[in-house]
Design an enzyme around this catalytic site. Structure first.
Site, short mmCIF file in Angstrom:
data_model
loop_
_atom_site.label_atom_id
_atom_site.label_comp_id
_atom_site.label_asym_id
_atom_site.label_seq_id
_atom_site.Cartn_x
_atom_site.Cartn_y
_atom_site.Cartn_z
N SER A 61 31.65 -44.51 40.65
CA SER A 61 31.44 -43.18 40.07
C SER A 61 31.56 -43.22 38.56
O SER A 61 32.24 -44.07 37.98
CB SER A 61 32.48 -42.20 40.63
N1 SAH Z 1 35.40 -43.96 44.99
C1 SAH Z 1 34.32 -44.78 44.50
C2 SAH Z 1 32.99 -44.10 44.70
C3 SAH Z 1 32.16 -44.80 45.69
S1 SAH Z 1 30.59 -44.06 46.06
C4 SAH Z 1 34.56 -45.15 43.04
O1 SAH Z 1 35.69 -45.13 42.60
O2 SAH Z 1 33.64 -45.49 42.33
C5 SAH Z 1 30.91 -43.31 47.63
C6 SAH Z 1 31.34 -44.22 48.75
O3 SAH Z 1 31.45 -43.42 49.92
C7 SAH Z 1 30.37 -45.32 49.10
O4 SAH Z 1 31.02 -46.57 49.02
C8 SAH Z 1 29.96 -45.02 50.54
O5 SAH Z 1 29.76 -46.18 51.34
C9 SAH Z 1 31.14 -44.23 51.03
N2 SAH Z 1 30.91 -43.36 52.20
C10 SAH Z 1 29.81 -42.63 52.49
N3 SAH Z 1 29.99 -41.96 53.65
C11 SAH Z 1 31.25 -42.27 54.09
C12 SAH Z 1 32.03 -41.89 55.22
N4 SAH Z 1 31.58 -41.07 56.16
N5 SAH Z 1 33.27 -42.41 55.33
C13 SAH Z 1 33.77 -43.25 54.41
N6 SAH Z 1 33.08 -43.66 53.31
C14 SAH Z 1 31.83 -43.16 53.15
#
Ligand code: SAH
Length: 226
Positions: A61
């Site tokens: 993010s």
């Molecule tokens: N927290 C991260 C952001 C990752 S992007 C950071 O610090 O940068 C969002 C993430 O959510 C992705 O890795 C994706 O695989 C995950 N995701 C999407 N749907 C999900 C679900 N139902 N349960 C858990 N993770 C999920």
């Protein structure tokens, strides 16, 4: 990077409802080395205030977004926190700097396993990561004082997350309200960052904060084909 985040917070103060970040959030952003969470090819961009690809179609993010979501979640030192969407684990580390214990759920095993190893190597003893569907929360450790969802829920906040919020708790979640059934490209979608609070009597209040662009929250449990 932190100065840029603070400038963006100041320019979005009307939306956020506050002029600056909590100093504890600023301290955590200053301490956690973001380049350790970014793939080698992108390391020289690690401190730019924008999202980066991390593989598997996912992103780390934007630092501003990590900052405001952490701030809106109002993490206290004794808090037990649930994060949905571990990704590379950067937001997890920021939360772990501020809370007593962080539980994080990631649906993609190829991301969950390296993130768990990375956070362990970095010395975070107060983090547990599970691979699974975060739309269902993590009932085993509920209730949570704060829940931070880093992928956009479709149309409504997953009920399990509201159920797993402790009285007095805060839930920060992007919600996609677009009427189109196509969820890609997600940058065109109509997403809003929301803060949900549960008071001591269990009453729920919701507030829209600002428009955002997150990858979609996969909701297997809501998929009739699953
Ligand atoms: N927290 C991260 C952001 C990752 S992007 C950071 O610090 O940068 C969002 C993430 O959510 C992705 O890795 C994706 O695989 C995950 N995701 C999407 N749907 C999900 C679900 N139902 N349960 C858990 N993770 C999920």
């Amino acid at each position: 990077m932190v100065a840029e985040i603070e400038a963006e917070v100041a320019s979005t103060r009307k939306w956020l409802g506050k002029p600056r970040l909590d100093p504890r959030v600023v301290a955590a952003l200053t301490k956690v080395r973001r380049h350790r969470f970014v793939p080698a090819i992108n390391k020289r961009h690690a401190y730019e205030n924008r999202p980066q690809p991390i593989g598997h179609g996912q992103t780390i993010s934007q630092p501003y977004m990590v900052a405001i979501m952490t701030d809106l979640a109002d993490i206290q030192p004794d808090d037990r926190v649930l994060e949905i969407g571990t990704g590379c684990g950067y937001q997890t580390a920021i939360l772990a700097e501020l809370a007593a214990q962080v539980y994080s759920v990631e649906i993609v095993p190829e991301l969950a396993n390296p993130a768990a190893a990375r956070l362990r190597d970095m010395g975070y003893a107060n983090v547990e990561i599970m691979c699974g569907d975060g739309a269902l929360g993590w009932a085993g450790h509920a209730p949570y004082n704060a829940i931070v969802v880093t992928a956009a829920a479709w149309q409504r906040i997953p009920p399990a997350l509201i159920a797993q919020l402790a009285p007095g708790g805060r839930l920060v979640v992007p919600v996609d309200r677009s009427t189109s059934v196509a969820r890609f490209p997600y940058l065109d979608q109509d997403q809003e960052l929301m803060v949900v609070t549960k008071d001591k009597e269990g009453r729920i209040a919701e507030r829209n904060v600002l428009p955002v662009a997150f990858v979609p929250l996969v909701e297997r449990s809501a998929d009739p084909a699953a």
